[in-house]
Design a protein around this motif. Structure first.
Motif, PDB file in Angstrom:
ATOM      1  N   CYS A   1      45.811 -27.958 -39.925  1.00  0.00           N
ATOM      2  CA  CYS A   1      44.727 -26.777 -39.645  1.00  0.00           C
ATOM      3  C   CYS A   1      43.996 -26.653 -38.331  1.00  0.00           C
ATOM      4  O   CYS A   1      43.553 -25.790 -37.656  1.00  0.00           O
ATOM      5  CB  CYS A   1      43.897 -26.794 -40.849  1.00  0.00           C
ATOM      6  SG  CYS A   1      42.551 -25.216 -40.776  1.00  0.00           S
TER       7      CYS A   1
ATOM      8  N   CYS B   1      42.309 -29.611 -45.860  1.00  0.00           N
ATOM      9  CA  CYS B   1      41.094 -29.100 -45.160  1.00  0.00           C
ATOM     10  C   CYS B   1      39.870 -29.614 -45.971  1.00  0.00           C
ATOM     11  O   CYS B   1      38.724 -29.918 -45.641  1.00  0.00           O
ATOM     12  CB  CYS B   1      40.797 -27.648 -45.087  1.00  0.00           C
ATOM     13  SG  CYS B   1      42.255 -26.952 -44.082  1.00  0.00           S
TER      14      CYS B   1
ATOM     15  N   CYS C   1      37.848 -25.167 -39.491  1.00  0.00           N
ATOM     16  CA  CYS C   1      37.729 -24.241 -40.569  1.00  0.00           C
ATOM     17  C   CYS C   1      36.589 -24.066 -41.317  1.00  0.00           C
ATOM     18  O   CYS C   1      36.241 -25.110 -41.606  1.00  0.00           O
ATOM     19  CB  CYS C   1      39.021 -23.885 -41.273  1.00  0.00           C
ATOM     20  SG  CYS C   1      39.303 -25.251 -42.607  1.00  0.00           S
TER      21      CYS C   1
ATOM     22  N   ASN D   1      42.900 -33.039 -39.233  1.00  0.00           N
ATOM     23  CA  ASN D   1      43.882 -32.555 -40.286  1.00  0.00           C
ATOM     24  C   ASN D   1      44.781 -31.600 -39.198  1.00  0.00           C
ATOM     25  O   ASN D   1      44.413 -30.529 -38.855  1.00  0.00           O
ATOM     26  CB  ASN D   1      43.115 -31.510 -40.993  1.00  0.00           C
ATOM     27  CG  ASN D   1      44.004 -30.776 -41.912  1.00  0.00           C
ATOM     28  OD1 ASN D   1      45.156 -30.970 -42.040  1.00  0.00           O
ATOM     29  ND2 ASN D   1      43.460 -29.831 -42.203  1.00  0.00           N
TER      30      ASN D   1
ATOM     31  N   SER E   1      36.872 -27.033 -44.330  1.00  0.00           N
ATOM     32  CA  SER E   1      36.535 -28.238 -43.722  1.00  0.00           C
ATOM     33  C   SER E   1      34.897 -28.675 -43.517  1.00  0.00           C
ATOM     34  O   SER E   1      34.785 -29.694 -43.913  1.00  0.00           O
ATOM     35  CB  SER E   1      37.390 -28.765 -42.555  1.00  0.00           C
ATOM     36  OG  SER E   1      37.090 -27.955 -41.551  1.00  0.00           O
TER      37      SER E   1
ATOM     38  N   ARG F   1      45.533 -25.747 -47.747  1.00  0.00           N
ATOM     39  CA  ARG F   1      44.324 -26.033 -47.487  1.00  0.00           C
ATOM     40  C   ARG F   1      43.515 -26.981 -48.114  1.00  0.00           C
ATOM     41  O   ARG F   1      42.685 -27.352 -47.773  1.00  0.00           O
ATOM     42  CB  ARG F   1      43.499 -24.479 -47.801  1.00  0.00           C
ATOM     43  CG  ARG F   1      43.996 -23.413 -47.220  1.00  0.00           C
ATOM     44  CD  ARG F   1      44.264 -23.413 -45.787  1.00  0.00           C
ATOM     45  NE  ARG F   1      43.173 -23.533 -44.992  1.00  0.00           N
ATOM     46  CZ  ARG F   1      42.272 -22.623 -44.578  1.00  0.00           C
ATOM     47  NH1 ARG F   1      42.808 -21.170 -45.029  1.00  0.00           N
ATOM     48  NH2 ARG F   1      41.371 -22.545 -43.795  1.00  0.00           N
TER      49      ARG F   1
ATOM     50  N   ASP G   1      41.498 -29.243 -37.707  1.00  0.00           N
ATOM     51  CA  ASP G   1      40.045 -29.677 -38.173  1.00  0.00           C
ATOM     52  C   ASP G   1      40.236 -30.811 -37.595  1.00  0.00           C
ATOM     53  O   ASP G   1      40.764 -31.925 -38.048  1.00  0.00           O
ATOM     54  CB  ASP G   1      40.022 -29.458 -39.479  1.00  0.00           C
ATOM     55  CG  ASP G   1      40.395 -28.324 -40.293  1.00  0.00           C
ATOM     56  OD1 ASP G   1      39.974 -27.267 -39.745  1.00  0.00           O
ATOM     57  OD2 ASP G   1      40.901 -28.178 -41.376  1.00  0.00           O
TER      58      ASP G   1
HETATM   59 ZN    ZN Z   1      41.119 -26.286 -42.046  1.00  0.00          ZN
END
Ligand code: ZN
Length: 148
Positions: A39, A128, A64, A36, A67, A125, A41
């Motif tokens: 972010c 995520c 994060c 991702n 996720s 988000r 991830d």
């Molecule tokens: Zn994330």
């Protein structure tokens, strides 16, 4: 109100701090990795499918808490589902998280995953929360048996 409070923080924190089914499966029949960029991830997913049923699943996520928690909850949810059931559940959950079609899955069917609904208020988000499910979609069509 903070982001994590909105996201049913206890469930999210529990799953991200103590991920279920964490690691890599050996041997495995299906594998995928997903990233991702929004972010940062990263997530890998390995499945052991026997007779069309997901007998075991492990994931590894770096990123994060959303996720990680989504991946952890996903592994608990899809274990022992057939490929068809897991694929259908994944489509419905992703639709719920990215649209207003909240009635596709009952709260009972979602279980801990209802904690992800709070993410809908934070569009940045959503990726995520759906990353693990994108990985699942890829893994299910990415059978290692077709390679060997
Ligand atoms: Zn994330």
């Amino acid at each position: 109100m903070s982001l994590l409070h909105e996201l049913y923080q206890e469930i999210i924190i529990d799953h991200s701090a103590s991920p279920r089914n964490e690691g890599h499966l050996v041997p495995m029949t299906h594998f995928a990795e997903a990233y991702n960029a929004t972010c940062g991830d990263e997530l890998t997913l390995s499945l052991q499918v026997v007779d069309d049923r997901i007998k075991d699943v492990k994931f590894h996520a770096q990123g994060c808490s959303i996720s990680k928690a989504s991946g952890s909850m996903m592994t608990e949810k899809i274990k022992n589902m057939t490929i068809g059931e897991a694929s259908e559940f994944s489509q419905k959950l992703q639709t719920i998280l990215s649209s207003d079609h909240l009635n596709l899955l009952s709260e009972e069917a979602m279980g801990d995953l209802v904690a992800l609904l709070g993410v809908k208020q934070f569009p940045m988000r959503i990726k995520c929360a759906t990353l693990a499910w994108h990985a699942l979609d890829h893994a299910l069509i990415n059978s290692l048996r077709s390679i060997s």
